[in-house]
Design a protein around this motif. Structure first.
Motif, PDB file in Angstrom:
ATOM      1  N   LYS A 266      17.075   4.647   8.353  1.00 21.10           N
ATOM      2  CA  LYS A 266      18.350   3.964   8.165  1.00 21.10           C
ATOM      3  C   LYS A 266      18.512   3.663   6.677  1.00 21.10           C
ATOM      4  CE  LYS A 266      18.580   2.014  12.830  1.00 21.10           C
ATOM      5  NZ  LYS A 266      18.689   0.784  13.649  1.00 21.10           N
ATOM      6  N   GLU A 267      18.563   2.406   6.288  1.00 17.64           N
ATOM      7  CA  GLU A 267      18.725   2.067   4.878  1.00 17.64           C
ATOM      8  C   GLU A 267      17.406   1.666   4.227  1.00 17.64           C
ATOM      9  OE1 GLU A 267      21.673  -0.927   4.347  1.00 17.64           O
ATOM     10  OE2 GLU A 267      23.174   0.083   5.558  1.00 17.64           O
ATOM     11  N   SER A 268      16.354   1.613   5.006  1.00 12.57           N
ATOM     12  CA  SER A 268      15.082   1.092   4.500  1.00 12.57           C
ATOM     13  C   SER A 268      14.082   2.209   4.239  1.00 12.57           C
ATOM     14  CB  SER A 268      14.495   0.104   5.508  1.00 12.57           C
ATOM     15  OG  SER A 268      13.309  -0.482   5.019  1.00 12.57           O
ATOM     16  N   CYS A 269      13.331   2.058   3.132  1.00 17.43           N
ATOM     17  CA  CYS A 269      12.298   3.040   2.783  1.00 17.43           C
ATOM     18  C   CYS A 269      10.995   2.696   3.507  1.00 17.43           C
ATOM     19  CB  CYS A 269      12.073   3.044   1.274  1.00 17.43           C
ATOM     20  SG  CYS A 269      10.879   4.279   0.719  1.00 17.43           S
ATOM     21  N   GLU A 270      10.331   3.714   4.018  1.00 14.76           N
ATOM     22  CA  GLU A 270       9.064   3.511   4.722  1.00 14.76           C
ATOM     23  C   GLU A 270       7.858   4.014   3.936  1.00 14.76           C
ATOM     24  OE1 GLU A 270       9.426   5.329   8.557  1.00 14.76           O
ATOM     25  OE2 GLU A 270      10.626   3.675   9.376  1.00 14.76           O
ATOM     26  N   LEU A 271       8.091   4.905   2.957  1.00 20.44           N
ATOM     27  CA  LEU A 271       6.984   5.447   2.159  1.00 20.44           C
ATOM     28  C   LEU A 271       7.516   5.908   0.810  1.00 20.44           C
ATOM     29  CD1 LEU A 271       4.014   6.368   1.912  1.00 20.44           C
ATOM     30  CD2 LEU A 271       4.713   8.549   2.925  1.00 20.44           C
ATOM     31  N   ALA A 272       6.791   5.546  -0.257  1.00 21.75           N
ATOM     32  CA  ALA A 272       7.192   5.928  -1.613  1.00 21.75           C
ATOM     33  C   ALA A 272       6.009   6.538  -2.354  1.00 21.75           C
ATOM     34  CB  ALA A 272       7.722   4.719  -2.381  1.00 21.75           C
ATOM     35  N   VAL A 273       6.307   7.423  -3.293  1.00 22.02           N
ATOM     36  CA  VAL A 273       5.271   8.034  -4.132  1.00 22.02           C
ATOM     37  C   VAL A 273       5.665   7.861  -5.598  1.00 22.02           C
ATOM     38  CG1 VAL A 273       4.550   9.714  -2.413  1.00 22.02           C
ATOM     39  CG2 VAL A 273       6.387  10.295  -3.999  1.00 22.02           C
ATOM     40  N   GLU A 274       4.685   7.979  -6.473  1.00 20.53           N
ATOM     41  CA  GLU A 274       4.907   7.747  -7.899  1.00 20.53           C
ATOM     42  C   GLU A 274       5.752   8.855  -8.519  1.00 20.53           C
ATOM     43  OE1 GLU A 274       2.204   6.367 -11.772  1.00 20.53           O
ATOM     44  OE2 GLU A 274       1.267   7.217  -9.980  1.00 20.53           O
ATOM     45  N   HIS A 275       6.559   8.453  -9.513  1.00 24.09           N
ATOM     46  CA  HIS A 275       7.353   9.446 -10.232  1.00 24.09           C
ATOM     47  C   HIS A 275       6.435  10.423 -10.972  1.00 24.09           C
ATOM     48  CE1 HIS A 275      10.958   6.494 -10.381  1.00 24.09           C
ATOM     49  NE2 HIS A 275      11.132   7.382  -9.428  1.00 24.09           N
TER      50      HIS A 275
ATOM     51  N   ASP B 109      17.089  -6.260  10.210  1.00 24.01           N
ATOM     52  CA  ASP B 109      15.697  -6.081   9.807  1.00 24.01           C
ATOM     53  C   ASP B 109      15.577  -6.096   8.281  1.00 24.01           C
ATOM     54  OD1 ASP B 109      12.997  -5.678   9.969  1.00 24.01           O
ATOM     55  OD2 ASP B 109      13.133  -3.535  10.463  1.00 24.01           O
ATOM     56  N   THR B 110      14.346  -6.247   7.800  1.00 18.59           N
ATOM     57  CA  THR B 110      14.068  -6.186   6.363  1.00 18.59           C
ATOM     58  C   THR B 110      14.459  -4.807   5.816  1.00 18.59           C
ATOM     59  OG1 THR B 110      12.149  -7.584   6.784  1.00 18.59           O
ATOM     60  CG2 THR B 110      12.284  -6.550   4.613  1.00 18.59           C
ATOM     61  N   ILE B 111      15.004  -4.787   4.627  1.00 16.61           N
ATOM     62  CA  ILE B 111      15.266  -3.521   3.940  1.00 16.61           C
ATOM     63  C   ILE B 111      14.272  -3.409   2.791  1.00 16.61           C
ATOM     64  CG2 ILE B 111      16.914  -2.181   2.583  1.00 16.61           C
ATOM     65  CD1 ILE B 111      19.142  -3.414   4.181  1.00 16.61           C
ATOM     66  N   CYS B 112      13.476  -2.347   2.803  1.00 11.28           N
ATOM     67  CA  CYS B 112      12.452  -2.135   1.772  1.00 11.28           C
ATOM     68  C   CYS B 112      12.926  -1.081   0.780  1.00 11.28           C
ATOM     69  CB  CYS B 112      11.144  -1.670   2.407  1.00 11.28           C
ATOM     70  SG  CYS B 112      10.465  -2.804   3.646  1.00 11.28           S
ATOM     71  N   GLU B 113      12.423  -1.168  -0.432  1.00 10.33           N
ATOM     72  CA  GLU B 113      12.715  -0.179  -1.469  1.00 10.33           C
ATOM     73  C   GLU B 113      11.441   0.111  -2.261  1.00 10.33           C
ATOM     74  OE1 GLU B 113      15.542  -1.575  -4.283  1.00 10.33           O
ATOM     75  OE2 GLU B 113      14.374  -3.330  -4.872  1.00 10.33           O
ATOM     76  N   PRO B 114      11.377   1.229  -2.989  1.00  4.85           N
ATOM     77  CA  PRO B 114      10.179   1.576  -3.749  1.00  4.85           C
ATOM     78  C   PRO B 114       9.921   0.590  -4.893  1.00  4.85           C
ATOM     79  CG  PRO B 114      11.579   3.495  -3.436  1.00  4.85           C
ATOM     80  CD  PRO B 114      12.387   2.301  -3.042  1.00  4.85           C
ATOM     81  N   GLN B 115       8.668   0.428  -5.244  1.00  4.45           N
ATOM     82  CA  GLN B 115       8.308  -0.354  -6.419  1.00  4.45           C
ATOM     83  C   GLN B 115       8.733   0.415  -7.667  1.00  4.45           C
ATOM     84  OE1 GLN B 115       4.091  -0.982  -6.087  1.00  4.45           O
ATOM     85  NE2 GLN B 115       4.259  -2.354  -4.333  1.00  4.45           N
ATOM     86  N   GLU B 116       8.702  -0.272  -8.818  1.00  4.83           N
ATOM     87  CA  GLU B 116       9.071   0.372 -10.080  1.00  4.83           C
ATOM     88  C   GLU B 116       8.133   1.552 -10.355  1.00  4.83           C
ATOM     89  OE1 GLU B 116      11.696  -0.301 -11.846  1.00  4.83           O
ATOM     90  OE2 GLU B 116      12.262  -1.940 -10.490  1.00  4.83           O
TER      91      GLU B 116
ATOM     92  N   VAL C 297       0.842  -1.201   0.000  1.00  2.22           N
ATOM     93  CA  VAL C 297       0.000   0.000   0.000  1.00  2.22           C
ATOM     94  C   VAL C 297       0.876   1.250   0.000  1.00  2.22           C
ATOM     95  CG1 VAL C 297      -1.752   1.280   1.294  1.00  2.22           C
ATOM     96  CG2 VAL C 297      -1.887  -1.208   1.151  1.00  2.22           C
ATOM     97  N   GLN C 298       2.038   1.141   0.621  1.00  2.65           N
ATOM     98  CA  GLN C 298       2.999   2.252   0.634  1.00  2.65           C
ATOM     99  C   GLN C 298       3.935   2.186  -0.577  1.00  2.65           C
ATOM    100  OE1 GLN C 298       2.551   4.536   2.834  1.00  2.65           O
ATOM    101  NE2 GLN C 298       1.113   3.414   4.123  1.00  2.65           N
ATOM    102  N   HIS C 299       3.596   1.298  -1.531  1.00  2.95           N
ATOM    103  CA  HIS C 299       4.352   1.147  -2.785  1.00  2.95           C
ATOM    104  C   HIS C 299       5.787   0.683  -2.534  1.00  2.95           C
ATOM    105  CE1 HIS C 299       0.905   3.229  -4.386  1.00  2.95           C
ATOM    106  NE2 HIS C 299       1.174   4.301  -3.655  1.00  2.95           N
ATOM    107  N   LEU C 300       5.915  -0.314  -1.628  1.00  5.25           N
ATOM    108  CA  LEU C 300       7.228  -0.830  -1.268  1.00  5.25           C
ATOM    109  C   LEU C 300       7.363  -2.295  -1.660  1.00  5.25           C
ATOM    110  CD1 LEU C 300       7.471   0.678   2.331  1.00  5.25           C
ATOM    111  CD2 LEU C 300       8.439   1.625   0.218  1.00  5.25           C
ATOM    112  N   LYS C 301       8.612  -2.728  -1.793  1.00  6.20           N
ATOM    113  CA  LYS C 301       8.915  -4.136  -2.034  1.00  6.20           C
ATOM    114  C   LYS C 301      10.199  -4.484  -1.287  1.00  6.20           C
ATOM    115  CE  LYS C 301      11.565  -3.318  -6.282  1.00  6.20           C
ATOM    116  NZ  LYS C 301      11.739  -3.686  -7.708  1.00  6.20           N
ATOM    117  N   VAL C 302      10.457  -5.794  -1.124  1.00  9.22           N
ATOM    118  CA  VAL C 302      11.613  -6.243  -0.352  1.00  9.22           C
ATOM    119  C   VAL C 302      12.888  -6.089  -1.179  1.00  9.22           C
ATOM    120  CG1 VAL C 302      12.698  -8.207   0.788  1.00  9.22           C
ATOM    121  CG2 VAL C 302      10.233  -7.868   0.985  1.00  9.22           C
TER     122      VAL C 302
END
Length: 261
Positions: free
Chosen positions: A118-127, A102-109, A88-93
């Motif tokens: 830290k190194e993990s993304c918690e919220l992403a928005v569309e380009h 802990d898990t490190i998350c990054e934005p979806q394509e 829902v926050q547009h994240l993937k592993v």
């Protein structure tokens, strides 16, 4: 007097040293934790405390259960739950959770991160999508948005190009421009036939038709004239008279057919 002053200074220094020495030993060491007045050794990352230490025993540690972790030396009795990358926050592993990390998350394509822990993304928005009349100056990444820029005069883009394209020059292709180019669309060209060529072709066609009509008229007049000359020497078929009936059929004249002109 000088001896008294010297004794006072020495006593003060000794008091300060004694106080600091006591403070140094009143807390637990860096790799220890305090529990019930005792300093116990910490468990290593990826482990938790199963039993606290006592006067006679050291700390008992056990590995973290599945889907939990500890990433630092600790005196915890329970491990942390692994982070779930929320779609829902547009994240993937990016990197799966382990017992010690802990898990490190990054934005979806097509998305970029706007909240990093830290190194993990918690919220992403569309380009950002570039609009018609703009080109993509810088493609968006996992941590930066798309950068758009406007097309200059004489060029165009529909918003999906990485560089604006020049307008088509219709005249260089032997064509006529019917719609000028804009910043978002190319010029429109059309092949237009020359007016002189149209007039010439029309004149030739009219002349050919006129000659054909005239030729047909002349042939008709000649044919009619020939028919008029022949009509004087031909006889039509006549009915036999009473005198003719007495003539032998064998000696009778052959009937003459009418010339069908």
């Amino acid at each position: 007097m000088d001896m008294f002053l010297l004794r006072t200074i020495i006593s003060t220094i000794a008091f300060i040293i004694a106080t600091n020495f006591e403070l140094c030993f009143c807390g637990c060491a860096r790799a220890e934790y305090e529990i019930d007045g005792e300093c116990c050794p910490m468990c290593a990352p990826g482990n938790r405390v199963y039993w606290h230490c006592t006067i006679d025993t050291s700390t008992t540690c056990v590995p973290c259960p599945e889907s939990t972790y500890t990433d630092e030396p600790n005196g915890l009795t329970k491990c942390f739950s692994c982070t779930v990358c929320d779609t829902v926050q547009h994240l993937k592993v990016k990197k799966a959770c382990t017992r010690s990390a802990d898990t490190i998350c990054e934005p979806q394509e097509g998305f970029h991160c706007i909240k990093l822990n830290k190194e993990s993304c918690e919220l992403a928005v569309e380009h950002t999508e570039c609009e018609p009349g703009q080109y993509i100056k810088q493609t968006g990444t996992a941590f930066t948005d798309t950068v758009c820029a406007g097309c200059t005069d004489g060029t165009y883009s529909n918003g999906s190009l990485t560089a604006c394209l020049p307008h088509t020059k219709c005249e260089t292709r032997g064509l006529t421009e019917i719609k000028a180019g804009t910043s978002s669309s190319d010029a429109e060209c059309e092949k237009v036939t020359s007016v002189g060529l149209i007039v010439g072709v029309t004149t030739v066609l009219v002349a050919v038709v006129a000659v054909a009509i005239l030729s047909a008229f002349i042939r008709h007049r000649k044919h009619k004239a020939r028919c008029s000359k022949k009509s004087g020497v031909h006889r039509t078929l006549q009915e036999p008279t009473e005198d003719d009936e007495r003539i032998n059929v064998a000696d009778s004249a052959e009937p003459t057919l009418i010339n069908q002109c």
